[in-house]
Design a protein around this motif. Sequence first.
Motif, PDB file in Angstrom:
ATOM      1  N   UNK A   1       0.830  -1.186   0.000  1.00  0.00           N
ATOM      2  CA  UNK A   1       0.000   0.000   0.000  1.00  0.00           C
ATOM      3  C   UNK A   1       0.876   1.252   0.000  1.00  0.00           C
ATOM      4  N   UNK A   2       0.583   2.193  -0.918  1.00  0.00           N
ATOM      5  CA  UNK A   2       1.367   3.415  -1.034  1.00  0.00           C
ATOM      6  C   UNK A   2       0.472   4.540  -1.535  1.00  0.00           C
ATOM      7  N   UNK A   3       0.805   5.750  -1.161  1.00  0.00           N
ATOM      8  CA  UNK A   3       0.043   6.908  -1.613  1.00  0.00           C
ATOM      9  C   UNK A   3       0.831   7.774  -2.568  1.00  0.00           C
ATOM     10  N   UNK A   4       1.859   7.228  -3.210  1.00  0.00           N
ATOM     11  CA  UNK A   4       2.746   8.045  -4.045  1.00  0.00           C
ATOM     12  C   UNK A   4       2.342   8.013  -5.507  1.00  0.00           C
ATOM     13  N   UNK A   5       2.319   6.839  -6.116  1.00  0.00           N
ATOM     14  CA  UNK A   5       2.099   6.744  -7.566  1.00  0.00           C
ATOM     15  C   UNK A   5       0.973   5.779  -7.895  1.00  0.00           C
ATOM     16  N   UNK A   6       0.148   6.181  -8.832  1.00  0.00           N
ATOM     17  CA  UNK A   6      -0.900   5.330  -9.389  1.00  0.00           C
ATOM     18  C   UNK A   6      -0.715   5.262 -10.897  1.00  0.00           C
ATOM     19  N   UNK A   7      -0.703   4.064 -11.438  1.00  0.00           N
ATOM     20  CA  UNK A   7      -0.682   3.857 -12.886  1.00  0.00           C
ATOM     21  C   UNK A   7      -2.007   3.217 -13.262  1.00  0.00           C
ATOM     22  N   UNK A   8      -2.776   3.922 -14.073  1.00  0.00           N
ATOM     23  CA  UNK A   8      -4.134   3.480 -14.358  1.00  0.00           C
ATOM     24  C   UNK A   8      -4.552   3.946 -15.749  1.00  0.00           C
ATOM     25  N   UNK A   9      -4.992   3.017 -16.580  1.00  0.00           N
ATOM     26  CA  UNK A   9      -5.532   3.318 -17.905  1.00  0.00           C
ATOM     27  C   UNK A   9      -4.577   4.182 -18.726  1.00  0.00           C
ATOM     28  N   UNK A  10      -3.335   3.720 -18.808  1.00  0.00           N
ATOM     29  CA  UNK A  10      -2.305   4.385 -19.610  1.00  0.00           C
ATOM     30  C   UNK A  10      -2.028   5.813 -19.149  1.00  0.00           C
ATOM     31  N   UNK A  11      -2.233   6.073 -17.866  1.00  0.00           N
ATOM     32  CA  UNK A  11      -1.856   7.350 -17.270  1.00  0.00           C
ATOM     33  C   UNK A  11      -1.061   7.067 -15.997  1.00  0.00           C
ATOM     34  N   UNK A  12      -0.176   7.997 -15.676  1.00  0.00           N
ATOM     35  CA  UNK A  12       0.610   7.901 -14.450  1.00  0.00           C
ATOM     36  C   UNK A  12       0.329   9.134 -13.603  1.00  0.00           C
ATOM     37  N   UNK A  13       0.081   8.918 -12.308  1.00  0.00           N
ATOM     38  CA  UNK A  13      -0.283  10.015 -11.409  1.00  0.00           C
ATOM     39  C   UNK A  13       0.637  10.006 -10.196  1.00  0.00           C
ATOM     40  N   UNK A  14       1.092  11.199  -9.783  1.00  0.00           N
ATOM     41  CA  UNK A  14       1.766  11.368  -8.505  1.00  0.00           C
ATOM     42  C   UNK A  14       0.772  11.997  -7.541  1.00  0.00           C
TER      43      UNK A  14
END
Length: 423
Positions: free
Chosen positions: A88-101
Amino acid sequence: MADQDTAHGTAHPPADNSTGRRLSTREAADRLGVKPETVYAYVSRGQLTSRREPGSRGSTFDAKEVGALARRGGRREPSASGGEFAVRTGITLIDRDHCYFRGVDTTELAANYSYEEVAEWLWTGEMRRGIRFAAPPDPLTSARRAVQALPAHAGPMDRLRVAVIASAAADPLRFDLSEDAVLNTARSLIPTLVDSLPQQAAEQHETTPLAPRLWSRLASAPADAASLRVLDAALVLLIDHDLAASTLAVRVAASARAHPYAIVSAGFGALDGTLHGAASGLAHRMLLEVLERGSAAAVVADHLRAGRRVPGLGHRLYRGEDPRARALFRLLEDVPLARPALQAARQVITTTARHAELHANVDLALAVLTVSAGMPAEAGETVFAIARTAGWIAHAIEEYDEPPLRMRPSGQYQGPRPPQPLP
């Protein structure tokens, strides 16, 4: 999106509002999202306490304690996708060909903020416009002396590995793992790594943003504004990318309460290799060969004939084009010197597409930048390592708040069953 597990999209478990009630082993396992045997592993590590009620055949657990462990990220089970750990982390999400910080699209961050600004925001949650990282004199002197002692053929990553160790030796307070101390270390270590590399172009003042200082260590020719914009965007986009191999190594070191310099050394160790940080070097050499031979088809054919992957194409986390590559290609179009390498990269993409549906990844875009700037093949790996150091620090800060030594999977012994005769 900020409340979901990276890459897996699993929501955080809700807070437990019950009071006084005891949970069975099965109920505790369900709330933690683990198997019942893992609940007992938490007990053995001191992360949970169990109690056997009078007349009960099984252990019971305090609901509040279980809820607190779940919110801290107690879940650490193989995922359904094939035996990987889910941390579990709150830094990076990779979802549906997008990357989020932290829920913000990384391409938007790269378009609006500098590397130092994004790093500071990722660590603290505050966007400090115009922040600059400066190297303290003592660690920088120590790092430079260590780097200068290396043989002439030493590469940039050799120098960075030595520089981080020398910086640690010059910092007697490195064992202070409080958040403020770790952040101060990060703000000084990253510029120390950059400024310890040998100068190639005109000297940059320490108050200059990090991107021009790094450019002067990688290229002999001065950079125009458009080229520096690409480099700064690349640094932002490469800060983190979920639990890559180097980031996992960093979290394991942080779980054992290694100091920040040691966790960066762990990241450098895992980064070394063509399957991770050095991948852009392969793409760099491929683009040089395409430019020299004037044909992407011939170069791609040679790779396929030899049974090698075509560098810079495909990514296991993206079905389409790597969004980081897309953002960098867009910026590279504004760099006149990048046009030949950019055209060569596009020829590689279209040629390979006849055989397999593979899209460009960030390594190919990084290679366009390094080739067009006349940088060495190792330059992309250096950019990657400097950028990712900020992400490793973010993960270390997160891991320091977790129970110590939690990152310890159990081995599945496959050897001879004991007892065996003495050899």
